[in-house]
Design an enzyme around this catalytic site. Structure first.
Site, PDB file in Angstrom:
ATOM      1  N   ARG A 242       0.876  -1.161   0.000  1.00 15.70           N
ATOM      2  CA  ARG A 242       0.000   0.000   0.000  1.00 15.70           C
ATOM      3  C   ARG A 242       0.917   1.215   0.000  1.00 15.70           C
ATOM      4  NH1 ARG A 242      -0.873   4.670   3.497  1.00 15.70           N
ATOM      5  NH2 ARG A 242      -3.034   5.306   3.299  1.00 15.70           N
ATOM      6  N   ASP A 244       1.712   4.973   0.361  1.00 17.62           N
ATOM      7  CA  ASP A 244       1.134   6.111   1.074  1.00 17.62           C
ATOM      8  C   ASP A 244       1.142   7.375   0.219  1.00 17.62           C
ATOM      9  OD1 ASP A 244       0.306   7.449   3.663  1.00 17.62           O
ATOM     10  OD2 ASP A 244       2.177   8.522   3.270  1.00 17.62           O
ATOM     11  N   VAL A 246       0.341   8.868  -2.688  1.00 16.59           N
ATOM     12  CA  VAL A 246       1.094   8.983  -3.937  1.00 16.59           C
ATOM     13  C   VAL A 246       0.866  10.320  -4.631  1.00 16.59           C
ATOM     14  CG1 VAL A 246       1.141   6.491  -4.272  1.00 16.59           C
ATOM     15  CG2 VAL A 246      -0.704   7.835  -5.297  1.00 16.59           C
ATOM     16  N   GLU A 281      -2.607   4.981  -2.252  1.00 15.49           N
ATOM     17  CA  GLU A 281      -3.471   5.930  -1.547  1.00 15.49           C
ATOM     18  C   GLU A 281      -3.404   7.229  -2.343  1.00 15.49           C
ATOM     19  OE1 GLU A 281      -4.082   8.440   2.595  1.00 15.49           O
ATOM     20  OE2 GLU A 281      -2.097   7.798   1.957  1.00 15.49           O
ATOM     21  N   ASP A 307     -14.085   8.476  -1.243  1.00 19.00           N
ATOM     22  CA  ASP A 307     -15.476   8.870  -1.477  1.00 19.00           C
ATOM     23  C   ASP A 307     -16.452   7.848  -0.898  1.00 19.00           C
ATOM     24  OD1 ASP A 307     -14.361  10.982  -2.829  1.00 19.00           O
ATOM     25  OD2 ASP A 307     -15.658  10.803  -4.586  1.00 19.00           O
ATOM     26  N   ASP A 375      -6.517   6.478   9.235  1.00 18.81           N
ATOM     27  CA  ASP A 375      -6.629   7.925   9.028  1.00 18.81           C
ATOM     28  C   ASP A 375      -7.980   8.456   9.502  1.00 18.81           C
ATOM     29  OD1 ASP A 375      -4.201   8.866   8.052  1.00 18.81           O
ATOM     30  OD2 ASP A 375      -4.667   8.298   5.996  1.00 18.81           O
TER      31      ASP A 375
END
Length: 569
Positions: A242, A244, A246, A281, A307, A375
């Site tokens: 994953r 972080d 980008v 991400e 979203d 987060d």
């Protein structure tokens, strides 16, 4: 063994090991080397650059004394793997479980996390996604302040500890995704600068200076990060990364770093004979992120989808502050379930501009969606989680949606433990200012920032999961609900069908009900505080959150804050 380090601007480099400093020889491309025959696994060493230092190796595989100590030689081949039958796992159809090693258990180690794998097996998740494990300042941290990116935090168990965890996961049939950070490095213990132009010379994001991905001498900087990614996938048997934030990678080259990385990972996947995933991400809502390289995309396997989180959160919590304001109406939830995103070129009031692009044609499995993550919980001042009724409804929709669902540790039983932001900077100036810095970061988000001190050990201890909660009736009931939802998702192909154009949604924002059609299956949800009737005909109830579910001439009658999955006659 031969010690090597890249230092293109240096005039003299020495390796400090085994009680003496030895001059290194400059080779092609700014690489320096020196053979020390008697050095081997476990040997401590550091580098001196133009008389300054000693500094840890930028590619240090182990930091046994922490980020301010010397590096140690670590030979990957010394570890004995037992996952020989592991053939990997495709992200498609999978359920991901995010966890932080330091707070997943009271012990906060890889070894202790292994002891909890039976829980994850019974939950029937397919992947665990572990937050960053690179060494950090002090004893506790989320992991995004990491330095020495090739090493593993010793407080968790070091490199052998991580390998043991991955090995155990694979023997349990669970893949492992590792969260890595390439858009910045931590502000403390970052000794890359003396070695070469690793940084671009400007603030790349709120979190620190941009890395040099497209300036002079950036070829080796790019190799530093790509080599790091390949190390985890190859030497640690990790199944996916994953990546972080980008959107904070500043790269103007014709071939973006992500596209270059995707191509290299595809080659490695062929070599190791198992699927390897890259999950970005990104807050750009740009479908090019997940389009294949041959279609002109960046080649990511999937990306996080904020979203979906925002729409689900608003529907089950009623919040509408900050970036939630465009998602407060149930029509936003209807749109993400059928289109993947809300902002597909529409106006974002939080950003005060139009945002995003259409994801038409993108399969839902390329969008990793969640009801909670580190987060969305940890960036709230008090790290508070959703209450049990909200989790029940949110999980019901998430785990029947066309996306790749991700859970956050403890969510499945409605953990009461907060997940707060915590750190343990050794630098006293950073330590004292961390709380103020966090408050500045979230100006405009609609919170009254009364967060506890990130540097207080109690902040960290409060964030640890309390596994005894599972025995309480309400928490056990929610855990069973999550288990049943995942089991149903895996049993019925309609519920994991990623085709967004096959999803139909009916919604009444005023009455606060929504029906999502997955093939012939209806997922009916009542978000209201009173019983409502939804237009779904009589049929077979496959799973219901509450009783009684009844039928009248107008459809299904759902109790307050309940949902049902049914196959209408």
């Amino acid at each position: 063994m031969i010690f090597e380090v890249w230092a293109p601007k240096a005039t003299a480099v020495e390796v400090d090991t085994m009680g003496s400093r030895r001059a290194m020889t400059r080779g092609d491309g700014g690489w320096w080397s020196q053979e020390v025959a008697e050095a081997g696994h476990g040997t401590r060493y550091a580098f001196t650059v133009d008389g300054e230092g000693p500094y840890p190796d930028p590619r240090s595989r182990r930091q046994p004394e922490g980020i301010f100590g010397p590096s140690a030689v670590y030979e990957h081949d010394r570890f004995t793997w037992a996952d020989h039958d592991w053939k990997g796992r495709d992200l498609r159809g999978g359920v991901v479980y995010e966890l932080h090693i330091g707070t997943f258990t009271q012990e906060g180690t890889f070894s202790a996390a292994i002891e909890k794998l039976p829980h994850l097996i019974e939950l029937c998740v397919d992947f665990v996604e572990i937050m960053p494990v690179a060494p950090v300042p002090g004893m506790r941290n989320w992991g995004y302040d990491g330095v020495d990116l090739y090493a593993v935090n010793e407080t968790y168990g070091g490199p052998d500890g991580l390998k043991s965890f991955v090995d155990a996961c694979h023997r349990a049939g669970i893949g492992v995704i590792l969260d890595v950070v390439y858009n910045h490095l931590g502000p403390s213990g970052n000794f890359l600068r003396p070695f070469g132009p690793y940084f671009a010379g400007f603030e790349g994001s709120y979190w620190g200076e941009a890395v040099n991905l497209d300036g002079p001498d950036s070829d080796e900087v790019r190799r530093y990060f790509i080599g790091n990614a390949l190390q985890w996938l190859r030497d640690y048997h990790i199944d996916g990364l994953r990546l972080d934030a980008v959107h904070a990678l500043h790269d103007r080259r014709a071939t973006h770093l992500l596209a270059e990385l995707a191509a290299e990972v595809d080659v490695l996947a062929c070599a190791v004979g198992r699927p390897l995933s890259l999950i970005a991400e990104s807050d750009l809502n740009d479908p090019r992120m997940v389009r294949s390289l041959d279609a002109g995309g960046l080649g990511m396997t999937a990306q996080w989808n904020d979203d979906v989180h925002h729409a689900l959160h608003c529907a089950v919590s009623g919040e509408s502050h900050g970036y939630y304001q465009d998602f407060a109406d149930l029509s936003a939830l209807a749109k993400v379930l059928t289109h993947g995103v809300v902002h597909d070129g529409t106006y974002s009031s939080f950003r005060a501009r139009s945002h995003g692009h259409s994801f038409a044609g993108v399969p839902g499995h390329r969008l990793v969606a969640c009801l909670q993550n580190h987060d969305q919980i940890g960036n709230r001042p008090l790290g508070d989680r959703l209450p049990l009724p909200a989790l029940k409804l949110g999980a019901g929709l998430l785990l029947t949606s066309p996306f790749t669902p991700m859970l956050f540790m403890g969510e499945e039983w409605g953990s009461r433990s907060p997940f707060l932001f915590f750190s343990d900077h050794v630098d006293q100036e950073l330590r004292g200012s961390e709380g103020t810095r966090r408050a500045r970061e979230f100006v405009g988000y609609g919170y009254r920032w009364d967060a506890p001190d990130p540097s207080d050990e109690e902040t960290f201890l409060r964030s640890k999961l309390d596994w005894s909660e599972v025995k309480e009736e309400a928490h056990w009931s929610l855990l069973c609900w999550y288990r049943d939802l995942i089991a149903l998702r895996k049993a019925l192909p309609e519920l994991s069908d990623p085709r967004l154009d096959r999803v139909r949604v009916e919604v009444d924002p005023l009455a606060r009900w929504l029906v999502m059609w997955r093939g012939e299956l209806a997922v009916a949800v009542n978000f209201a505080q009173e019983t409502v009737t939804v237009p779904v005909g009589k049929g077979t109830v496959l799973l219901a959150s509450d009783e009684p579910i009844s039928t009248d001439t107008d459809g299904l009658r759902l109790p307050a804050q309940s949902m049902v999955i049914t196959r209408p006659a």
